[in-house]
Design a protein around this motif. Structure first.
Motif, PDB file in Angstrom:
ATOM      1  N   VAL A 116       0.840  -1.205   0.000  1.00 50.91           N
ATOM      2  CA  VAL A 116       0.000   0.000   0.000  1.00 50.91           C
ATOM      3  C   VAL A 116       0.872   1.250   0.000  1.00 50.91           C
ATOM      4  O   VAL A 116       0.653   2.194  -0.769  1.00 50.91           O
ATOM      5  CB  VAL A 116      -0.947   0.012   1.222  1.00 50.91           C
ATOM      6  CG1 VAL A 116      -1.709   1.330   1.302  1.00 50.91           C
ATOM      7  CG2 VAL A 116      -1.929  -1.160   1.154  1.00 50.91           C
ATOM      8  N   LEU A 117       1.880   1.269   0.864  1.00 45.32           N
ATOM      9  CA  LEU A 117       2.779   2.426   0.950  1.00 45.32           C
ATOM     10  C   LEU A 117       3.490   2.658  -0.381  1.00 45.32           C
ATOM     11  O   LEU A 117       3.555   3.795  -0.882  1.00 45.32           O
ATOM     12  CB  LEU A 117       3.804   2.205   2.064  1.00 45.32           C
ATOM     13  CG  LEU A 117       4.930   3.247   2.177  1.00 45.32           C
ATOM     14  CD1 LEU A 117       4.371   4.656   2.323  1.00 45.32           C
ATOM     15  CD2 LEU A 117       5.857   2.902   3.349  1.00 45.32           C
ATOM     16  N   LYS A 118       4.012   1.604  -0.981  1.00 47.76           N
ATOM     17  CA  LYS A 118       4.744   1.753  -2.241  1.00 47.76           C
ATOM     18  C   LYS A 118       3.816   2.212  -3.364  1.00 47.76           C
ATOM     19  O   LYS A 118       4.210   3.034  -4.200  1.00 47.76           O
ATOM     20  CB  LYS A 118       5.445   0.448  -2.600  1.00 47.76           C
ATOM     21  CG  LYS A 118       6.591   0.107  -1.656  1.00 47.76           C
ATOM     22  CD  LYS A 118       7.365  -1.121  -2.126  1.00 47.76           C
ATOM     23  CE  LYS A 118       8.501  -1.436  -1.168  1.00 47.76           C
ATOM     24  NZ  LYS A 118       9.406  -2.472  -1.699  1.00 47.76           N
ATOM     25  N   ASN A 119       2.606   1.683  -3.387  1.00 47.84           N
ATOM     26  CA  ASN A 119       1.645   2.112  -4.408  1.00 47.84           C
ATOM     27  C   ASN A 119       1.327   3.596  -4.286  1.00 47.84           C
ATOM     28  O   ASN A 119       1.271   4.321  -5.287  1.00 47.84           O
ATOM     29  CB  ASN A 119       0.353   1.299  -4.289  1.00 47.84           C
ATOM     30  CG  ASN A 119       0.429  -0.033  -5.014  1.00 47.84           C
ATOM     31  OD1 ASN A 119       0.969  -0.127  -6.105  1.00 47.84           O
ATOM     32  ND2 ASN A 119      -0.099  -1.072  -4.404  1.00 47.84           N
ATOM     33  N   ARG A 120       1.129   4.063  -3.063  1.00 46.99           N
ATOM     34  CA  ARG A 120       0.769   5.467  -2.857  1.00 46.99           C
ATOM     35  C   ARG A 120       1.932   6.399  -3.186  1.00 46.99           C
ATOM     36  O   ARG A 120       1.738   7.452  -3.798  1.00 46.99           O
ATOM     37  CB  ARG A 120       0.277   5.669  -1.430  1.00 46.99           C
ATOM     38  CG  ARG A 120      -1.103   5.059  -1.199  1.00 46.99           C
ATOM     39  CD  ARG A 120      -1.587   5.165   0.231  1.00 46.99           C
ATOM     40  NE  ARG A 120      -2.913   4.562   0.360  1.00 46.99           N
ATOM     41  CZ  ARG A 120      -3.529   4.315   1.518  1.00 46.99           C
ATOM     42  NH1 ARG A 120      -2.916   4.621   2.660  1.00 46.99           N
ATOM     43  NH2 ARG A 120      -4.729   3.770   1.541  1.00 46.99           N
ATOM     44  N   PHE A 121       3.138   6.023  -2.785  1.00 39.33           N
ATOM     45  CA  PHE A 121       4.289   6.871  -3.102  1.00 39.33           C
ATOM     46  C   PHE A 121       4.531   6.888  -4.607  1.00 39.33           C
ATOM     47  O   PHE A 121       4.923   7.926  -5.164  1.00 39.33           O
ATOM     48  CB  PHE A 121       5.528   6.380  -2.355  1.00 39.33           C
ATOM     49  CG  PHE A 121       6.706   7.315  -2.475  1.00 39.33           C
ATOM     50  CD1 PHE A 121       6.641   8.604  -1.962  1.00 39.33           C
ATOM     51  CD2 PHE A 121       7.870   6.913  -3.110  1.00 39.33           C
ATOM     52  CE1 PHE A 121       7.720   9.487  -2.078  1.00 39.33           C
ATOM     53  CE2 PHE A 121       8.954   7.778  -3.224  1.00 39.33           C
ATOM     54  CZ  PHE A 121       8.873   9.068  -2.712  1.00 39.33           C
ATOM     55  N   THR A 122       4.323   5.767  -5.265  1.00 40.27           N
ATOM     56  CA  THR A 122       4.447   5.701  -6.728  1.00 40.27           C
ATOM     57  C   THR A 122       3.528   6.717  -7.397  1.00 40.27           C
ATOM     58  O   THR A 122       3.924   7.424  -8.328  1.00 40.27           O
ATOM     59  CB  THR A 122       4.114   4.281  -7.229  1.00 40.27           C
ATOM     60  OG1 THR A 122       5.049   3.353  -6.678  1.00 40.27           O
ATOM     61  CG2 THR A 122       4.172   4.193  -8.749  1.00 40.27           C
ATOM     62  N   GLN A 123       2.284   6.805  -6.917  1.00 35.19           N
ATOM     63  CA  GLN A 123       1.330   7.787  -7.455  1.00 35.19           C
ATOM     64  C   GLN A 123       1.791   9.208  -7.186  1.00 35.19           C
ATOM     65  O   GLN A 123       1.709  10.078  -8.055  1.00 35.19           O
ATOM     66  CB  GLN A 123      -0.053   7.578  -6.829  1.00 35.19           C
ATOM     67  CG  GLN A 123      -0.732   6.279  -7.182  1.00 35.19           C
ATOM     68  CD  GLN A 123      -2.051   6.146  -6.438  1.00 35.19           C
ATOM     69  OE1 GLN A 123      -2.949   6.991  -6.550  1.00 35.19           O
ATOM     70  NE2 GLN A 123      -2.167   5.088  -5.644  1.00 35.19           N
ATOM     71  N   LEU A 124       2.292   9.440  -5.975  1.00 33.87           N
ATOM     72  CA  LEU A 124       2.666  10.794  -5.574  1.00 33.87           C
ATOM     73  C   LEU A 124       3.778  11.351  -6.449  1.00 33.87           C
ATOM     74  O   LEU A 124       3.763  12.540  -6.804  1.00 33.87           O
ATOM     75  CB  LEU A 124       3.101  10.803  -4.103  1.00 33.87           C
ATOM     76  CG  LEU A 124       3.396  12.169  -3.493  1.00 33.87           C
ATOM     77  CD1 LEU A 124       2.117  12.980  -3.327  1.00 33.87           C
ATOM     78  CD2 LEU A 124       4.099  12.028  -2.150  1.00 33.87           C
ATOM     79  N   ILE A 125       4.750  10.514  -6.809  1.00 38.27           N
ATOM     80  CA  ILE A 125       5.910  11.018  -7.560  1.00 38.27           C
ATOM     81  C   ILE A 125       5.849  10.644  -9.048  1.00 38.27           C
ATOM     82  O   ILE A 125       6.801  10.885  -9.784  1.00 38.27           O
ATOM     83  CB  ILE A 125       7.238  10.511  -6.955  1.00 38.27           C
ATOM     84  CG1 ILE A 125       7.330   8.982  -7.034  1.00 38.27           C
ATOM     85  CG2 ILE A 125       7.392  11.007  -5.520  1.00 38.27           C
ATOM     86  CD1 ILE A 125       8.697   8.426  -6.664  1.00 38.27           C
ATOM     87  N   GLU A 126       4.734  10.049  -9.469  1.00 36.17           N
ATOM     88  CA  GLU A 126       4.548   9.660 -10.873  1.00 36.17           C
ATOM     89  C   GLU A 126       5.673   8.744 -11.351  1.00 36.17           C
ATOM     90  O   GLU A 126       6.288   8.953 -12.398  1.00 36.17           O
ATOM     91  CB  GLU A 126       4.433  10.901 -11.769  1.00 36.17           C
ATOM     92  CG  GLU A 126       3.231  11.766 -11.427  1.00 36.17           C
ATOM     93  CD  GLU A 126       3.084  12.984 -12.333  1.00 36.17           C
ATOM     94  OE1 GLU A 126       3.952  13.204 -13.195  1.00 36.17           O
ATOM     95  OE2 GLU A 126       2.085  13.711 -12.177  1.00 36.17           O
ATOM     96  N   ALA A 127       5.929   7.722 -10.554  1.00 36.59           N
ATOM     97  CA  ALA A 127       6.910   6.702 -10.915  1.00 36.59           C
ATOM     98  C   ALA A 127       6.235   5.605 -11.736  1.00 36.59           C
ATOM     99  O   ALA A 127       5.013   5.451 -11.686  1.00 36.59           O
ATOM    100  CB  ALA A 127       7.547   6.114  -9.655  1.00 36.59           C
TER     101      ALA A 127
END
Length: 359
Positions: free
Chosen positions: A36-47
């Motif tokens: 969940v954490l990795k998915n959300r950070f991915t969205q935040l930084i457009e990775a």
């Protein structure tokens, strides 16, 4: 560091209590919240992919993984900035002794209207065929000066060098796009603009790091760790991409869900909106300071969530510190700058109260 959202605090307390009944923690719980954490950070930084994200305990840890996986040769150059945060300096400086590289520090130009522009130009002009790495922030932690990362990436790529970014001072409060900038690594402490707890962070590692060797071998960063029954049969193969750089105990049943919840809120607010809000409450206060002889970097060349105030020669810093403290106002003192870091929990009236201490 940022104050903590009430929702983040509640999750922390609830998860702290879980350890009192450890039998309630399942095998799946070791991996589910990490995803969940990795998915959300991915969205935040457009990775491009959550597997490009690693969970880290600190910026220094994230930098250490980058340092360990860049093939340095004697005479290679590493570019850093004057007075940037120490965790993005010490590890590079140590390489001078270990590898014979040269750390080149780009000093801040004298106070002037084109200071930020000149600083960016100096960085670009220093990048050469010898440049192995540029290790800088998106904005300077002392005064919010903004660096043109896209231009810097284009120039360093021509030298086949690496761009390593410490995003702790901006990511969460300011838009950042991996897709646009294409850094080799982006490393963020979670306690600041990500609105999370202390001692946890997240890092993006690009493709050049995906076959690297992590600075620690823990059971979770090896393939097959989800099968607890089979852990007795060692598998020396590391997990793909950036997951291999996850810190040991990255499941952290308290801190990981707290940071995840904080980023969920940031995704709802959107960093661009946070910048606009900060700009709206700052503008009048900053204009007043400029009119009275203080220097603040031009709005187009700094963060709205973080800016530094430089004093005229006739102002005494100690007297000013006492006045600010007497008004129960919290600011930071970094080098010669008085650093102001407003966010959504501040108001225009609070900024004007701060300015009254200067006038």
């Amino acid at each position: 560091m940022s104050p903590q959202l009430k929702s983040v605090e509640a999750i922390g307390i609830n998860n702290l209590k879980r350890k009192s009944n450890p039998f309630s923690i399942s095998v799946d719980d070791f991996f589910s919240e990490k995803k969940v954490l990795k998915n959300r950070f991915t969205q935040l930084i457009e990775a491009p992919d959550p597997e490009y994200i690693a969970i880290i305990p600190s910026v220094s840890y994230g930098i250490a993984n980058a340092v360990a996986n860049i093939p340095f040769l004697k005479g290679d150059e590493i570019i850093v900035l004057e007075e940037q945060f120490p965790s993005n300096y010490y590890a590079w400086k140590q390489l001078e002794k270990e590898k014979g590289v040269v750390v080149k520090t780009i000093t801040a130009p004298p106070i002037s209207k084109d200071r930020a522009s000149r600083w960016n130009t100096d960085i670009l002009n220093t990048i050469s065929k010898k440049t192995k790495c540029v290790a800088i922030p998106q904005v300077h932690w002392a005064d919010g000066t903004l660096f043109n990362l896209r231009e810097i990436k284009e120039k360093v790529a021509q030298a086949d060098g690496y761009l390593i970014i410490d995003g702790t001072q901006s990511v969460g409060a300011m838009p950042f796009s991996v897709n646009e900038i294409q850094p080799d690594a982006l490393i963020c402490g979670g306690y600041k603009w990500l609105l999370g707890p202390y001692s946890i962070g997240v890092a993006y590692y690009g493709e050049r790091f995906h076959n690297g060797t992590p600075i620690e071998n823990n059971w979770m960063n090896h393939i097959g760790s989800e099968n607890f029954t089979n852990l007795v049969n060692y598998n020396h193969l590391l997990k793909p991409k950036a997951t291999r750089y996850d810190v040991g105990e990255s499941s952290n049943f308290i801190l990981t869900p707290m940071l995840s919840e904080a980023i969920k809120q940031l995704l709802e607010w959107k960093p661009a909106n946070i910048q606009e809000y900060c700009k709206s409450i700052n503008q009048k206060a900053i204009n007043t300071l400029l009119e009275n002889g203080y220097f603040i970097e031009d709005a187009a060349n700094r963060g709205h969530h973080l800016f530094g105030i430089y004093l005229p020669k006739n102002r005494d810093i100690e007297t000013l510190k006492s006045k600010i403290k007497s008004q129960n106002i919290s600011v930071s003192y970094r080098g010669n700058a008085i650093r102001v870091s407003p966010s959504v929990y501040n108001s225009k009236e609070e900024l004007e109260k701060l300015v009254s201490c200067f006038i």
